[in-house]
Design a protein around this motif. Structure first.
Motif, PDB file in Angstrom:
ATOM      1  N   THR A  57       0.831  -1.211   0.000  1.00 19.45           N
ATOM      2  CA  THR A  57       0.000   0.000   0.000  1.00 19.45           C
ATOM      3  C   THR A  57       0.863   1.258   0.000  1.00 19.45           C
ATOM      4  OG1 THR A  57      -1.719  -1.184   1.225  1.00 19.45           O
ATOM      5  CG2 THR A  57      -1.841   1.222   1.204  1.00 19.45           C
ATOM      6  N   ALA A  58       1.951   1.242   0.757  1.00 19.94           N
ATOM      7  CA  ALA A  58       2.841   2.404   0.809  1.00 19.94           C
ATOM      8  C   ALA A  58       3.424   2.709  -0.564  1.00 19.94           C
ATOM      9  CB  ALA A  58       3.948   2.162   1.826  1.00 19.94           C
ATOM     10  N   GLU A  59       3.668   1.670  -1.352  1.00 16.16           N
ATOM     11  CA  GLU A  59       4.231   1.853  -2.693  1.00 16.16           C
ATOM     12  C   GLU A  59       3.156   2.228  -3.716  1.00 16.16           C
ATOM     13  OE1 GLU A  59       6.264  -1.682  -3.777  1.00 16.16           O
ATOM     14  OE2 GLU A  59       7.619  -1.664  -2.048  1.00 16.16           O
ATOM     15  N   GLU A  60       1.899   1.862  -3.436  1.00 11.80           N
ATOM     16  CA  GLU A  60       0.817   2.036  -4.410  1.00 11.80           C
ATOM     17  C   GLU A  60      -0.332   2.841  -3.802  1.00 11.80           C
ATOM     18  OE1 GLU A  60       1.628   1.093  -7.205  1.00 11.80           O
ATOM     19  OE2 GLU A  60       2.903  -0.673  -7.085  1.00 11.80           O
ATOM     20  N   LYS A  61      -0.022   4.000  -3.208  1.00  9.26           N
ATOM     21  CA  LYS A  61      -1.036   4.790  -2.510  1.00  9.26           C
ATOM     22  C   LYS A  61      -2.189   5.202  -3.411  1.00  9.26           C
ATOM     23  CE  LYS A  61       2.279   6.747   0.802  1.00  9.26           C
ATOM     24  NZ  LYS A  61       2.962   7.978   1.262  1.00  9.26           N
ATOM     25  N   ASP A  62      -1.896   5.393  -4.691  1.00  4.58           N
ATOM     26  CA  ASP A  62      -2.947   5.813  -5.607  1.00  4.58           C
ATOM     27  C   ASP A  62      -3.870   4.666  -6.001  1.00  4.58           C
ATOM     28  OD1 ASP A  62      -1.890   8.349  -5.598  1.00  4.58           O
ATOM     29  OD2 ASP A  62      -0.681   8.036  -7.400  1.00  4.58           O
ATOM     30  N   MET A  63      -3.456   3.430  -5.682  1.00  6.31           N
ATOM     31  CA  MET A  63      -4.190   2.256  -6.143  1.00  6.31           C
ATOM     32  C   MET A  63      -4.972   1.557  -5.039  1.00  6.31           C
ATOM     33  SD  MET A  63      -3.070   2.060  -9.371  1.00  6.31           S
ATOM     34  CE  MET A  63      -3.104   0.398 -10.020  1.00  6.31           C
ATOM     35  N   ILE A  64      -4.501   1.692  -3.778  1.00  5.18           N
ATOM     36  CA  ILE A  64      -4.983   0.813  -2.707  1.00  5.18           C
ATOM     37  C   ILE A  64      -5.300   1.612  -1.443  1.00  5.18           C
ATOM     38  CG2 ILE A  64      -4.357  -1.159  -1.237  1.00  5.18           C
ATOM     39  CD1 ILE A  64      -2.236  -1.810  -3.490  1.00  5.18           C
ATOM     40  N   ASP A  65      -6.326   1.188  -0.740  1.00 13.53           N
ATOM     41  CA  ASP A  65      -6.596   1.618   0.632  1.00 13.53           C
ATOM     42  C   ASP A  65      -6.405   0.412   1.540  1.00 13.53           C
ATOM     43  OD1 ASP A  65      -7.274   4.342   0.316  1.00 13.53           O
ATOM     44  OD2 ASP A  65      -9.294   3.803  -0.354  1.00 13.53           O
ATOM     45  N   PHE A  66      -5.747   0.620   2.699  1.00 16.66           N
ATOM     46  CA  PHE A  66      -5.559  -0.468   3.657  1.00 16.66           C
ATOM     47  C   PHE A  66      -5.615   0.110   5.058  1.00 16.66           C
ATOM     48  CE2 PHE A  66      -2.525  -3.408   5.972  1.00 16.66           C
ATOM     49  CZ  PHE A  66      -3.448  -4.450   6.078  1.00 16.66           C
ATOM     50  N   ASP A  67      -6.543  -0.412   5.880  1.00 16.36           N
ATOM     51  CA  ASP A  67      -6.729   0.110   7.233  1.00 16.36           C
ATOM     52  C   ASP A  67      -6.169  -0.828   8.303  1.00 16.36           C
ATOM     53  OD1 ASP A  67      -8.523  -1.982   7.278  1.00 16.36           O
ATOM     54  OD2 ASP A  67     -10.312  -0.749   7.526  1.00 16.36           O
ATOM     55  N   GLY A  68      -5.348  -1.763   7.883  1.00 15.12           N
ATOM     56  CA  GLY A  68      -4.809  -2.744   8.808  1.00 15.12           C
ATOM     57  C   GLY A  68      -5.554  -4.063   8.760  1.00 15.12           C
ATOM     58  N   ASP A  69      -6.774  -4.030   8.225  1.00 14.81           N
ATOM     59  CA  ASP A  69      -7.553  -5.263   8.033  1.00 14.81           C
ATOM     60  C   ASP A  69      -7.991  -5.399   6.582  1.00 14.81           C
ATOM     61  OD1 ASP A  69      -9.169  -7.545   8.386  1.00 14.81           O
ATOM     62  OD2 ASP A  69     -10.935  -6.291   8.748  1.00 14.81           O
ATOM     63  N   LEU A  70      -8.796  -4.427   6.110  1.00 15.37           N
ATOM     64  CA  LEU A  70      -9.341  -4.516   4.757  1.00 15.37           C
ATOM     65  C   LEU A  70      -8.367  -3.916   3.751  1.00 15.37           C
ATOM     66  CD1 LEU A  70     -11.808  -5.360   3.046  1.00 15.37           C
ATOM     67  CD2 LEU A  70     -12.615  -2.990   3.278  1.00 15.37           C
ATOM     68  N   PHE A  71      -7.935  -4.741   2.806  1.00 17.78           N
ATOM     69  CA  PHE A  71      -7.078  -4.326   1.697  1.00 17.78           C
ATOM     70  C   PHE A  71      -8.006  -4.129   0.512  1.00 17.78           C
ATOM     71  CE2 PHE A  71      -4.411  -5.060  -2.001  1.00 17.78           C
ATOM     72  CZ  PHE A  71      -3.158  -4.572  -1.663  1.00 17.78           C
TER      73      PHE A  71
END
Length: 448
Positions: A402-416
């Motif tokens: 997620t850190a590498e693909e911030k424009d592509m992904i949301d991640f809250d620690g559980d839901l990717f």
């Protein structure tokens, strides 16, 4: 999306109809392994069947399937004898007589089979299995050889869903792929299928074909929608002439570029949505009454070698040359060559030529990738409920991606979660979790 981003995310990656993917299958899994795996399956659970018919009246140049053109029926009849023998061998290896919840006939073209042989196949399956009354039976139909008596025979067989190849109705595109098939011819078969009582119709359309444009695709989708099929699959043409030599007959200079392919996929999806079809996964669209729409809404849509499905059986038995089976223990594939397949069956053995035994890690990543391909997301908590603490490392891995693909992904620690704009590239995102891809020497088609 910027061209640089498109180039980056549309890189060639697997289609992920399995994990690990087929290039990683090996000959360490043979007919002895397969027989043992079948014998270990739960006798109280239903199975599903895939039957492959590797013959066509005429070879389409775009085709990526294991099939060949035949001009006589004798090779088909010999093959069907072997197929019926394999049905008996597979059933014998199972613990007890099994219920069948889904059957899929693919090809090639199952409509090359003559009516008497269609009836014979049903009798053979009935002698080996208990086919559930509500079993979904889907058959791939070539409108060019779907005579009324063949459609009647498939109706007697119990066909509940028919899938018709369309590709593109533009005559120039059809000549460029060696598949001449008019809209009127296709519509007549759709009407005939409905007349014999087939309740669900699927149409397959391809984008990225030679001489195809966004406008020819738009016209094709308009014509397809006018027939009001229950489902439409909008696939990207995979140009892989290093695997399928007949694709070399297509002039590569007439193929749309990457940006054009992306536009076709985007405009086609929007056009189908406007026509009232619900987008499912990366390439399927269904009306709101279709059972695939219901499965997607309840998180029960699955993905296997036939694409998106409602089939929940944990054991898929592949029958016929090149067929792939999926069992709790792993994957198996039959001999690809028809001649080799027939020789093995006549020797009285299952025809497995290669496969893959799944490790605990493979099952975890396979479930994760299937969830991405079906739902554009996965939950660490859901995976943990199934696999326990073995998934804990994925939380760190998902955060790093997620850190590498911030424009592509949301991640809250559980839901990717793959963002809406990034969904066309979910195959590329899924590949980030693929443990085997860095060592995979196989070549793949573009992700768009």
């Amino acid at each position: 999306m910027l061209t640089s981003s498109l180039i980056r995310y549309a890189q060639p990656v697997p289609r992920y109809t399995s994990y690990p993917t087929a290039p990683h299958f090996h000959d360490g899994i043979d007919h002895v392994s397969y027989a043992r795996w079948l014998g270990e399956t739960d006798p109280h659970k239903p199975v599903s069947l895939y039957l492959h018919v590797p013959f066509c009246d005429r070879l389409c140049w775009f085709c990526g399937c294991h099939t060949k053109q035949v001009r006589r029926y004798d090779p088909i009849a010999d093959y069907l004898d072997a197929l019926e023998a394999e049905i008996a061998l597979a059933a014998k290896a199972l613990p007890g007589r099994r219920h069948v919840s889904a059957i899929h006939f693919g090809g090639g073209s199952p409509t090359v089979i003559e009516p008497d042989d269609i009836d014979s196949l049903r009798r053979k399956l009935d002698s080996a299995f208990d086919i559930d009354p509500d079993c979904e039976i889907s058959v791939e139909i070539d409108p060019r050889n779907a005579r009324p008596d063949k459609l009647e025979a498939w109706h007697r067989f119990g066909m509940t869903r028919a899938s018709l190849g369309v590709q593109d109705f533009d005559s120039d595109v059809q000549r460029a792929i060696n598949r001449l098939q008019s809209f009127e011819q296709t519509r007549a078969v759709v009407e005939a299928l409905r007349d014999v009582g087939v309740g669900s119709i699927n149409l397959d359309i391809l984008y990225g074909l030679p001489l195809q444009t966004t406008e020819t695709l738009r016209r094709t989708i308009d014509l397809a929608v006018s027939m009001r099929p229950n489902r439409i699959a909008l696939f990207g043409y995979a140009h892989v002439p290093w695997m399928k030599k007949h694709q070399s007959l297509i002039d590569q200079n007439t193929l749309p570029g990457l940006a054009e392919r992306f536009d076709m996929a985007s405009f086609g999806a929007a056009q189908l949505a406007e026509a009232g079809y619900i987008p499912l996964g990366i390439d399927h669209f269904a009306d709101e009454k279709d059972n695939l729409s219901a499965a997607a809404a309840t998180g029960k849509m699955r993905r296997n070698f036939q694409g998106y499905t409602t089939d929940e059986a944990e054991t898929l038995i592949g029958l016929g040359a090149s067929s792939i089976g999926n069992l709790p223990q792993g994957y198996v594939q039959n001999a690809v060559s028809v001649g080799d397949y027939i020789r093995r069956v006549r020797a009285g053995a299952l025809t497995t030529s290669r496969g893959f035994a799944l490790s605990p890690s493979d099952r975890i990543i396979g479930k994760l990738i299937e969830s991405l391909m079906c739902n554009f997301s996965f939950s660490i908590a859901d995976l943990r409920r199934t696999f326990g603490s073995q998934v804990d490392h994925l939380q760190i891995e998902a955060a790093a991606i997620t850190a590498e693909e911030k424009d592509m992904i949301d991640f809250d620690g559980d839901l990717f979660l793959v963002k809406s704009a990034a969904r066309p590239f979910v195959r590329t995102i899924a590949s980030r979790f693929d443990r085997y891809l860095p060592t995979n020497k196989a070549r793949h088609s573009t992700a768009v």
